[in-house]
Design a protein around this motif. Structure first.
Motif, PDB file in Angstrom:
ATOM      1  N   PRO A  17      72.857  13.715  40.284  1.00  0.00           N
ATOM      2  CA  PRO A  17      73.574  14.089  41.512  1.00  0.00           C
ATOM      3  C   PRO A  17      72.740  14.987  42.423  1.00  0.00           C
ATOM      4  N   SER A  18      71.957  15.883  41.843  1.00  0.00           N
ATOM      5  CA  SER A  18      71.127  16.758  42.683  1.00  0.00           C
ATOM      6  C   SER A  18      70.124  15.939  43.489  1.00  0.00           C
ATOM      7  N   ALA A  19      69.568  14.888  42.887  1.00  0.00           N
ATOM      8  CA  ALA A  19      68.635  14.022  43.616  1.00  0.00           C
ATOM      9  C   ALA A  19      69.378  13.247  44.695  1.00  0.00           C
ATOM     10  N   LEU A  20      70.590  12.800  44.396  1.00  0.00           N
ATOM     11  CA  LEU A  20      71.387  12.077  45.404  1.00  0.00           C
ATOM     12  C   LEU A  20      71.680  12.987  46.593  1.00  0.00           C
ATOM     13  N   ARG A  21      72.036  14.246  46.302  1.00  0.00           N
ATOM     14  CA  ARG A  21      72.290  15.194  47.402  1.00  0.00           C
ATOM     15  C   ARG A  21      71.014  15.405  48.219  1.00  0.00           C
ATOM     16  N   TYR A  22      69.851  15.485  47.538  1.00  0.00           N
ATOM     17  CA  TYR A  22      68.587  15.652  48.247  1.00  0.00           C
ATOM     18  C   TYR A  22      68.288  14.425  49.102  1.00  0.00           C
ATOM     19  N   TYR A  23      68.462  13.242  48.541  1.00  0.00           N
ATOM     20  CA  TYR A  23      68.237  12.014  49.308  1.00  0.00           C
ATOM     21  C   TYR A  23      69.115  11.989  50.551  1.00  0.00           C
ATOM     22  N   GLU A  24      70.333  12.478  50.416  1.00  0.00           N
ATOM     23  CA  GLU A  24      71.215  12.529  51.586  1.00  0.00           C
ATOM     24  C   GLU A  24      70.703  13.571  52.583  1.00  0.00           C
ATOM     25  N   GLU A  25      70.265  14.703  52.090  1.00  0.00           N
ATOM     26  CA  GLU A  25      69.765  15.774  52.950  1.00  0.00           C
ATOM     27  C   GLU A  25      68.572  15.319  53.791  1.00  0.00           C
ATOM     28  N   VAL A  26      67.682  14.507  53.184  1.00  0.00           N
ATOM     29  CA  VAL A  26      66.492  14.060  53.920  1.00  0.00           C
ATOM     30  C   VAL A  26      66.727  12.755  54.669  1.00  0.00           C
TER      31      VAL A  26
END
Length: 146
Positions: A17-26
């Motif tokens: 989930p942390s990577a998914l949130r990062y992918y969304e952030e970028v």
């Protein structure tokens, strides 16, 4: 219309989930709503994440991958860039195959000492020339660090 929450996306893709949130952030993926505090994603995000994973595996940066998606998240894959990356991978495969063959020879060499083996000496010379032509090259792409 039913959406996938971030936990479901994580379970289906194996991406934290942390990577998914990062992918969304970028800007690589976009959630469409929230269910409480949990992000909700359209089903298309699964394809996007497969393409992102494939791109990362191929050696593309996240910035390069982001440039391969249109504003609506649909893939816009630049064929010339993909051909260039495939050519780069072909070169890397040849280099790795030569390294593999060298390691196998060294491991199986019947000579009493590796330094007495003419094949080993030749392979070391070839490896030295190869390293000399590549020295600093990958780092130069990242700002010239040495």
């Amino acid at each position: 219309m039913k959406f996938l929450d971030i936990g479901e996306v994580s379970t289906k893709t194996g991406i934290r989930p942390s990577a998914l949130r990062y992918y969304e952030e970028v800007g690589l993926i976009s959630s469409v709503s929230r269910n409480g505090l949990r992000r909700q994603f359209p089903f298309e995000v699964l394809l996007q994440l497969k393409l992102i994973t494939m791109g990362k595996t191929a050696g593309f940066s996240l910035e390069e991958i982001a440039g391969m998606f249109g504003r609506d998240g649909t893939p816009e894959l630049p064929r010339d860039v993909l051909h260039a990356k495939a050519d780069e991978l072909d070169r890397k495969i040849r280099e790795l195959a030569a390294l593999r063959d060298t390691l196998r020879h060294v491991a199986d060499c019947p000579a009493p000492s590796h330094m007495e083996c003419p094949t080993f000496r030749r392979l070391v010379d070839v490896a030295g020339r190869w390293a000399g032509t590549r020295a600093g090259h990958p780092r130069a792409k990242r700002g010239g660090r040495s």
